[in-house]
Scaffold this active site. Structure first.
Site, mmCIF file in Angstrom:
data_model
loop_
_atom_site.group_PDB
_atom_site.id
_atom_site.type_symbol
_atom_site.label_atom_id
_atom_site.label_comp_id
_atom_site.label_asym_id
_atom_site.label_seq_id
_atom_site.Cartn_x
_atom_site.Cartn_y
_atom_site.Cartn_z
ATOM 1 N N SER A 8 39.230 42.125 44.741
ATOM 2 C CA SER A 8 38.495 42.806 43.677
ATOM 3 C C SER A 8 37.241 43.465 44.235
ATOM 4 O O SER A 8 36.350 42.794 44.756
ATOM 5 C CB SER A 8 38.102 41.814 42.584
ATOM 6 O OG SER A 8 37.179 42.426 41.712
ATOM 7 N N HIS A 31 42.039 45.715 43.692
ATOM 8 C CA HIS A 31 41.809 45.432 42.272
ATOM 9 C C HIS A 31 40.525 46.114 41.806
ATOM 10 O O HIS A 31 39.447 45.876 42.347
ATOM 11 C CB HIS A 31 41.711 43.912 42.099
ATOM 12 C CG HIS A 31 41.631 43.442 40.682
ATOM 13 N ND1 HIS A 31 42.736 43.281 39.876
ATOM 14 C CD2 HIS A 31 40.573 43.066 39.923
ATOM 15 C CE1 HIS A 31 42.370 42.820 38.693
ATOM 16 N NE2 HIS A 31 41.050 42.690 38.688
ATOM 17 N N ASP A 33 38.093 46.716 38.636
ATOM 18 C CA ASP A 33 37.718 46.200 37.317
ATOM 19 C C ASP A 33 36.957 47.254 36.539
ATOM 20 O O ASP A 33 35.835 47.608 36.886
ATOM 21 C CB ASP A 33 36.835 44.954 37.480
ATOM 22 C CG ASP A 33 37.624 43.759 37.972
ATOM 23 O OD1 ASP A 33 38.597 43.383 37.295
ATOM 24 O OD2 ASP A 33 37.266 43.203 39.030
ATOM 25 N N MET A 35 35.077 48.083 33.181
ATOM 26 C CA MET A 35 34.444 47.403 32.036
ATOM 27 C C MET A 35 33.602 48.399 31.255
ATOM 28 O O MET A 35 32.929 49.244 31.851
ATOM 29 C CB MET A 35 33.539 46.273 32.535
ATOM 30 C CG MET A 35 34.225 45.268 33.439
ATOM 31 S SD MET A 35 33.140 43.882 33.783
ATOM 32 C CE MET A 35 34.062 43.060 35.089
ATOM 33 N N HIS A 64 42.355 46.966 36.376
ATOM 34 C CA HIS A 64 42.226 45.950 35.325
ATOM 35 C C HIS A 64 41.241 46.486 34.297
ATOM 36 O O HIS A 64 40.039 46.524 34.548
ATOM 37 C CB HIS A 64 41.721 44.634 35.965
ATOM 38 C CG HIS A 64 41.485 43.535 34.991
ATOM 39 N ND1 HIS A 64 40.779 42.388 35.316
ATOM 40 C CD2 HIS A 64 41.857 43.381 33.703
ATOM 41 C CE1 HIS A 64 40.727 41.588 34.267
ATOM 42 N NE2 HIS A 64 41.364 42.167 33.272
ATOM 43 N N MET A 66 39.132 46.230 31.259
ATOM 44 C CA MET A 66 38.481 45.339 30.291
ATOM 45 C C MET A 66 37.695 46.229 29.332
ATOM 46 O O MET A 66 36.466 46.302 29.373
ATOM 47 C CB MET A 66 37.577 44.339 31.021
ATOM 48 C CG MET A 66 38.391 43.235 31.707
ATOM 49 S SD MET A 66 37.466 42.431 33.016
ATOM 50 C CE MET A 66 37.730 43.614 34.334
ATOM 51 N N MET A 135 43.926 35.380 32.821
ATOM 52 C CA MET A 135 42.543 35.248 33.288
ATOM 53 C C MET A 135 42.213 33.768 33.488
ATOM 54 O O MET A 135 42.466 32.945 32.609
ATOM 55 C CB MET A 135 41.565 35.853 32.267
ATOM 56 C CG MET A 135 41.618 37.363 32.140
ATOM 57 S SD MET A 135 41.313 38.256 33.680
ATOM 58 C CE MET A 135 39.650 37.726 34.106
ATOM 59 N N ASP A 173 43.358 35.873 37.862
ATOM 60 C CA ASP A 173 42.117 36.575 38.196
ATOM 61 C C ASP A 173 40.926 35.747 37.731
ATOM 62 O O ASP A 173 40.814 35.448 36.542
ATOM 63 C CB ASP A 173 42.139 37.948 37.499
ATOM 64 C CG ASP A 173 40.918 38.803 37.779
ATOM 65 O OD1 ASP A 173 40.093 38.434 38.637
ATOM 66 O OD2 ASP A 173 40.802 39.865 37.125
HETATM 67 C C1 DX5 Z 1 36.207 39.319 36.179
HETATM 68 C C2 DX5 Z 1 37.052 40.289 36.947
HETATM 69 C C3 DX5 Z 1 37.501 39.781 38.254
HETATM 70 C C4 DX5 Z 1 36.400 39.438 39.221
HETATM 71 C C5 DX5 Z 1 36.851 38.235 39.990
HETATM 72 O O1 DX5 Z 1 36.131 39.671 34.847
HETATM 73 O O2 DX5 Z 1 38.195 40.640 36.209
HETATM 74 O O3 DX5 Z 1 38.452 40.640 38.854
HETATM 75 O O4 DX5 Z 1 36.089 40.451 40.136
HETATM 76 O O5 DX5 Z 1 35.827 37.814 40.813
HETATM 77 P P1 DX5 Z 1 35.875 36.406 41.559
HETATM 78 O O6 DX5 Z 1 37.071 36.392 42.442
HETATM 79 O O7 DX5 Z 1 34.578 36.378 42.301
HETATM 80 O O8 DX5 Z 1 35.952 35.342 40.493
HETATM 81 ZN ZN ZN Z 2 39.798 41.713 37.275
#
Ligand code: DX5
Ligand code: ZN
Length: 228
Positions: A8, A31, A33, A35, A64, A66, A135, A173
């Site tokens: 990620s 990956h 993210d 948001m 991903h 969110m 998750m 994740d």
């Molecule tokens: C959190 C993200 C993850 C995050 C995971 O909401 O979706 O992808 O980057 O980070 P770690 O591996 O540090 O928990």
């Molecule tokens: Zn993620």
């Protein structure tokens, strides 16, 4: 399927994303993210960054989302060249229609469940998906502690996948590390997102290889593993 690792970039340096992609050469996915500060209380990046990143690396992009209203936005990430697009079922108005649209645009369609969202109501939707994301932290931030209480959901989901004879990948994740990955692999996960465990390591590419080897060793001989 042998285990896959998706580092990620949330844990990477956002000013040097092309270099940070290069730093995990050999990873199965990158990956990303997305948001929107509505679905989760954090704001990261969006389409222009995904478009640029796609040109900067050969590693396929695992988006991903969110975000609220994925029905409107997710197809654009497929069009931007993401290899896999994950939307949250809690935010989707029409998850079946959305999964079909993502697939029709040439990306793998994936659906995510927050920790408090059960898998059982979605059993009949699984055949519409290429991947399911469970998750293992509340979405929004990297570096949180892995939620052990998600292991039974991972196990039940793997049973459903096998019962229906599906090829669906099961991604997890949040809080995935050398300490937690074996438990998750043993429970039936086969695609592992890891942010801090990869980018916090001295050699991120080596951390990817180690995590993959650990997951593979943990599932050696497991009856649920489909090896292609
Ligand atoms: C959190 C993200 C993850 C995050 C995971 O909401 O979706 O992808 O980057 O980070 P770690 O591996 O540090 O928990
Ligand atoms: Zn993620």
């Amino acid at each position: 399927m042998s285990p896959q690792i998706s580092p990620s970039i949330l844990a990477a340096d956002f000013a040097r994303l092309a270099d940070e992609a290069e730093a995990v050469r050999g990873a199965d996915w990158l990956h990303v993210d997305v948001m929107d500060n509505h679905f989760v209380p954090n704001l990261t990046l969006g389409l222009p960054v995904v478009e640029s990143l796609r040109k900067a690396t050969d590693i396929p992009i695992d988006c991903h989302l969110m975000i609220e209203d994925p029905d409107r936005w997710a197809p654009q990430y497929a069009e931007a060249g993401a290899g896999s697009v994950t939307f949250h079922v809690e935010a989707a108005a029409a998850p079946v229609r959305l999964a079909r649209e993502i697939r029709s645009l040439g990306a793998r369609a994936s659906m995510a469940l927050k920790p408090a969202t059960p898998i059982e109501p979605y059993e009949d939707l699984l055949s519409e998906l290429d991947m399911l994301l469970i998750m293992t932290v509340e979405p929004g931030f990297g570096g949180q502690s892995f939620l052990d209480i998600m292991l039974p959901k991972i196990r039940r989901t793997r049973e459903l996948i096998n019962r229906h004879g599906l090829q669906l990948w099961l991604q997890i994740d949040g809080g995935v590390s050398a300490e937690t990955i074996e438990r998750c692999a043993d429970a039936g996960a086969d695609v592992f997102v890891a942010g801090s465990a990869v980018y916090g390591a001295e050699d991120p590419a080596e951390a990817v290889r180690r995590l993959r080897a650990q997951a593979a060793a943990a599932t050696e001989g497991s009856p649920w593993v489909h090896r292609h």
